[in-house]
Design a protein around this motif. Structure first.
Motif, mmCIF file in Angstrom:
data_model
loop_
_atom_site.group_PDB
_atom_site.id
_atom_site.type_symbol
_atom_site.label_atom_id
_atom_site.label_comp_id
_atom_site.label_asym_id
_atom_site.label_seq_id
_atom_site.Cartn_x
_atom_site.Cartn_y
_atom_site.Cartn_z
ATOM 1 N N ARG A 215 0.840 -1.212 0.000
ATOM 2 C CA ARG A 215 0.000 0.000 0.000
ATOM 3 C C ARG A 215 0.869 1.255 0.000
ATOM 4 N NH1 ARG A 215 -5.407 -0.705 1.020
ATOM 5 N NH2 ARG A 215 -6.051 -2.765 1.775
ATOM 6 N N HIS A 216 1.920 1.257 0.810
ATOM 7 C CA HIS A 216 2.803 2.422 0.905
ATOM 8 C C HIS A 216 3.540 2.658 -0.410
ATOM 9 C CE1 HIS A 216 5.415 5.353 2.829
ATOM 10 N NE2 HIS A 216 6.460 4.720 2.313
ATOM 11 N N LEU A 217 4.077 1.598 -1.008
ATOM 12 C CA LEU A 217 4.781 1.727 -2.276
ATOM 13 C C LEU A 217 3.866 2.268 -3.367
ATOM 14 C CD1 LEU A 217 6.804 -1.612 -2.285
ATOM 15 C CD2 LEU A 217 7.812 0.679 -2.393
ATOM 16 N N LEU A 218 2.679 1.720 -3.446
ATOM 17 C CA LEU A 218 1.737 2.134 -4.486
ATOM 18 C C LEU A 218 1.304 3.578 -4.309
ATOM 19 C CD1 LEU A 218 -0.194 -1.204 -4.520
ATOM 20 C CD2 LEU A 218 0.839 -0.173 -6.541
ATOM 21 N N ALA A 219 1.025 3.974 -3.077
ATOM 22 C CA ALA A 219 0.621 5.360 -2.830
ATOM 23 C C ALA A 219 1.720 6.327 -3.262
ATOM 24 C CB ALA A 219 0.289 5.553 -1.354
ATOM 25 N N GLY A 220 2.968 5.942 -3.039
ATOM 26 C CA GLY A 220 4.085 6.796 -3.437
ATOM 27 C C GLY A 220 4.224 6.972 -4.930
ATOM 28 N N HIS A 221 3.592 6.078 -5.694
ATOM 29 C CA HIS A 221 3.638 6.169 -7.154
ATOM 30 C C HIS A 221 2.282 6.565 -7.748
ATOM 31 C CE1 HIS A 221 7.742 4.740 -7.971
ATOM 32 N NE2 HIS A 221 7.609 4.060 -6.850
ATOM 33 N N GLY A 222 1.391 7.073 -6.921
ATOM 34 C CA GLY A 222 0.136 7.620 -7.436
ATOM 35 C C GLY A 222 -0.984 6.623 -7.621
ATOM 36 N N PHE A 223 -0.899 5.454 -6.968
ATOM 37 C CA PHE A 223 -1.933 4.431 -7.099
ATOM 38 C C PHE A 223 -2.780 4.353 -5.832
ATOM 39 C CE2 PHE A 223 1.137 2.980 -10.223
ATOM 40 C CZ PHE A 223 0.346 2.479 -11.250
ATOM 41 N N ALA A 224 -4.079 4.164 -6.015
ATOM 42 C CA ALA A 224 -5.003 3.894 -4.918
ATOM 43 C C ALA A 224 -5.393 2.421 -4.967
ATOM 44 C CB ALA A 224 -6.248 4.762 -5.034
ATOM 45 N N VAL A 225 -5.268 1.723 -3.855
ATOM 46 C CA VAL A 225 -5.573 0.299 -3.806
ATOM 47 C C VAL A 225 -7.091 0.090 -3.779
ATOM 48 C CG1 VAL A 225 -5.383 -1.806 -2.418
ATOM 49 C CG2 VAL A 225 -3.404 -0.299 -2.688
ATOM 50 N N LEU A 226 -7.575 -0.706 -4.724
ATOM 51 C CA LEU A 226 -8.996 -1.058 -4.783
ATOM 52 C C LEU A 226 -9.267 -2.409 -4.144
ATOM 53 C CD1 LEU A 226 -9.700 -0.019 -8.499
ATOM 54 C CD2 LEU A 226 -9.900 1.393 -6.441
ATOM 55 N N GLU A 227 -8.345 -3.356 -4.315
ATOM 56 C CA GLU A 227 -8.455 -4.680 -3.715
ATOM 57 C C GLU A 227 -7.069 -5.125 -3.270
ATOM 58 O OE1 GLU A 227 -10.137 -7.649 -6.257
ATOM 59 O OE2 GLU A 227 -11.781 -6.367 -6.929
ATOM 60 N N LEU A 228 -6.996 -5.736 -2.097
ATOM 61 C CA LEU A 228 -5.753 -6.339 -1.628
ATOM 62 C C LEU A 228 -6.156 -7.458 -0.669
ATOM 63 C CD1 LEU A 228 -2.667 -6.278 -1.678
ATOM 64 C CD2 LEU A 228 -2.721 -4.665 0.227
ATOM 65 N N HIS A 229 -6.046 -8.711 -1.129
ATOM 66 C CA HIS A 229 -6.636 -9.812 -0.373
ATOM 67 C C HIS A 229 -5.920 -11.120 -0.708
ATOM 68 C CE1 HIS A 229 -8.706 -11.308 -4.006
ATOM 69 N NE2 HIS A 229 -8.823 -10.033 -4.317
ATOM 70 N N ASP A 230 -6.222 -12.147 0.073
ATOM 71 C CA ASP A 230 -5.558 -13.440 -0.113
ATOM 72 C C ASP A 230 -6.402 -14.445 -0.885
ATOM 73 O OD1 ASP A 230 -7.415 -14.059 1.831
ATOM 74 O OD2 ASP A 230 -5.948 -14.388 3.423
ATOM 75 N N GLY A 231 -7.491 -14.020 -1.456
ATOM 76 C CA GLY A 231 -8.245 -14.943 -2.298
ATOM 77 C C GLY A 231 -9.737 -14.673 -2.263
ATOM 78 N N PRO A 232 -10.463 -15.399 -3.109
ATOM 79 C CA PRO A 232 -9.968 -16.463 -3.991
ATOM 80 C C PRO A 232 -9.232 -15.910 -5.220
ATOM 81 C CG PRO A 232 -12.294 -16.140 -4.357
ATOM 82 C CD PRO A 232 -11.927 -15.245 -3.195
ATOM 83 N N GLY A 233 -8.356 -16.733 -5.758
ATOM 84 C CA GLY A 233 -7.585 -16.352 -6.929
ATOM 85 C C GLY A 233 -7.241 -17.580 -7.739
ATOM 86 N N PRO A 246 -13.922 -10.945 -4.042
ATOM 87 C CA PRO A 246 -12.695 -11.035 -3.244
ATOM 88 C C PRO A 246 -12.988 -11.050 -1.755
ATOM 89 C CG PRO A 246 -12.942 -8.855 -4.220
ATOM 90 C CD PRO A 246 -13.974 -9.720 -4.848
ATOM 91 N N GLY A 247 -12.098 -11.699 -0.998
ATOM 92 C CA GLY A 247 -12.221 -11.738 0.441
ATOM 93 C C GLY A 247 -11.701 -10.465 1.084
ATOM 94 N N ALA A 248 -11.686 -10.469 2.424
ATOM 95 C CA ALA A 248 -11.303 -9.267 3.166
ATOM 96 C C ALA A 248 -10.024 -9.462 3.959
ATOM 97 C CB ALA A 248 -12.437 -8.863 4.108
ATOM 98 N N THR A 249 -9.384 -10.640 3.876
ATOM 99 C CA THR A 249 -8.173 -10.902 4.645
ATOM 100 C C THR A 249 -6.961 -10.944 3.726
ATOM 101 O OG1 THR A 249 -8.491 -13.296 4.460
ATOM 102 C CG2 THR A 249 -9.455 -12.200 6.385
ATOM 103 N N ALA A 250 -5.768 -10.875 4.328
ATOM 104 C CA ALA A 250 -4.510 -10.955 3.566
ATOM 105 C C ALA A 250 -3.533 -11.814 4.345
ATOM 106 C CB ALA A 250 -3.947 -9.565 3.313
ATOM 107 N N ASP A 251 -3.972 -13.029 4.710
ATOM 108 C CA ASP A 251 -3.225 -13.884 5.618
ATOM 109 C C ASP A 251 -2.671 -15.139 4.952
ATOM 110 O OD1 ASP A 251 -2.451 -14.558 8.426
ATOM 111 O OD2 ASP A 251 -3.784 -16.257 8.065
ATOM 112 N N ALA A 252 -3.293 -15.616 3.883
ATOM 113 C CA ALA A 252 -2.883 -16.872 3.254
ATOM 114 C C ALA A 252 -1.674 -16.650 2.342
ATOM 115 C CB ALA A 252 -4.048 -17.491 2.492
ATOM 116 N N ASP A 253 -1.271 -17.702 1.625
ATOM 117 C CA ASP A 253 0.027 -17.650 0.948
ATOM 118 C C ASP A 253 0.003 -16.962 -0.413
ATOM 119 O OD1 ASP A 253 -1.407 -19.687 -0.223
ATOM 120 O OD2 ASP A 253 0.321 -20.982 -0.530
#
Length: 265
Positions: A215-233, A246-253
């Motif tokens: 999130r920090h890296l993307l914000a520094g380059h002008g991006f807003a995160v719409l989704e960031l999650h561990d699945g399904p994928g 998409p789910g609401a967690t970012a814990d799986a592999d």
């Protein structure tokens, strides 16, 4: 002793596709679903396109696709076996394919994690920022660095896998280790084949990125995160299928990211 190779699978694209079968084009369908749900335009850059399977699927879905890769062997295979997109040679550590040329940049299967240093990550994101139109999307799918915080089930113990292609059995013995100083997941893989060829050793690594770091890296380059999650994928269990949100967690592999460019150059 095994002989060294840059990468047995990427040096042999047909072998790569035999090892990583995707007859249902799950990765391409997942990507198209992300692009469609967030209203991406037709022009797509598949960065690290490999054999071209996903690029060709997006082309078949009606998009104007450019596939880019560093491997000339992969690009030749893509042009011959997955026609439709334009395929070009480019390095994800920094590329210039035109300013404001694409509505979306796609980077699948942990390709982003070959940016091992902060400078290379910045170069990749700066290149994406130049290439995208205002409001363009970045869609990526990769290993999740957060999974390895306190977990060792995937580490240090060799795992064995095998598959058969053209009558030859290929067997791989893979060991993953964490290099905490470099923040890398290192992989040592030894290939053997039933045709009597000498064993081949392959070493590679992925950058371990964490959700908040991304999130920090993307914000520094002008991006807003719409989704960031561990699945399904496309590589989760159970895998993504049409209609699954998409789910609401970012814990799986695995980690899945969709971001929108809000501050273009």
């Amino acid at each position: 002793m095994p002989t060294a190779a840059r990468n047995l699978l990427t040096d042999n694209p047909a072998l790569y596709e035999a090892r990583f079968r995707d007859p249902g084009r799950l990765a391409g369908r997942w990507t198209e679903d992300c692009l469609r749900r967030h209203g991406a335009g037709a022009r797509v850059l598949d960065m690290g396109c490999g054999t071209g399977r996903d690029a060709a699927h997006l082309h078949g879905a009606g998009r104007e696709v450019t596939g880019a890769d560093l491997s000339e062997a992969m690009l030749a295979h893509a042009r011959a076996h997955h026609p439709g997109p334009e395929y070009v040679h480019a390095d994800l550590h920094g590329f210039d394919l035109g300013r404001g040329v694409f509505d979306a940049v796609v980077c699948l299967d942990s390709a982003l994690l070959y940016c091992h240093t902060n400078d290379r990550l910045d170069a990749f994101l700066s290149s994406c920022r130049r290439a995208l139109v205002p409001g363009g999307l970045l869609v990526t799918e990769m290993r999740n660095g957060a999974y390895f915080l306190g977990r060792t089930d995937l580490l240090d113990t060799p795992t064995v896998d095998a598959f058969t292609w053209q009558g030859t059995v290929y067997r791989s013995t893979t060991t993953l280790t964490v290099d905490r100083t470099a923040q890398l997941l290192r992989r040592r893989r030894v290939w053997t084949a039933s045709d009597g060829s000498a064993p081949v050793e392959q070493r590679s690594a992925w950058r371990l990125l964490f959700p908040q770091e991304l999130r920090h890296l993307l914000a520094g380059h002008g991006f807003a995160v719409l989704e960031l999650h561990d699945g399904p994928g496309p590589r989760t269990e159970p895998p993504w299928r049409e209609g699954r949100l998409p789910g609401a967690t970012a814990d799986a592999d695995r980690l899945h990211l969709v971001a929108r460019l809000t501050t273009p150059h």
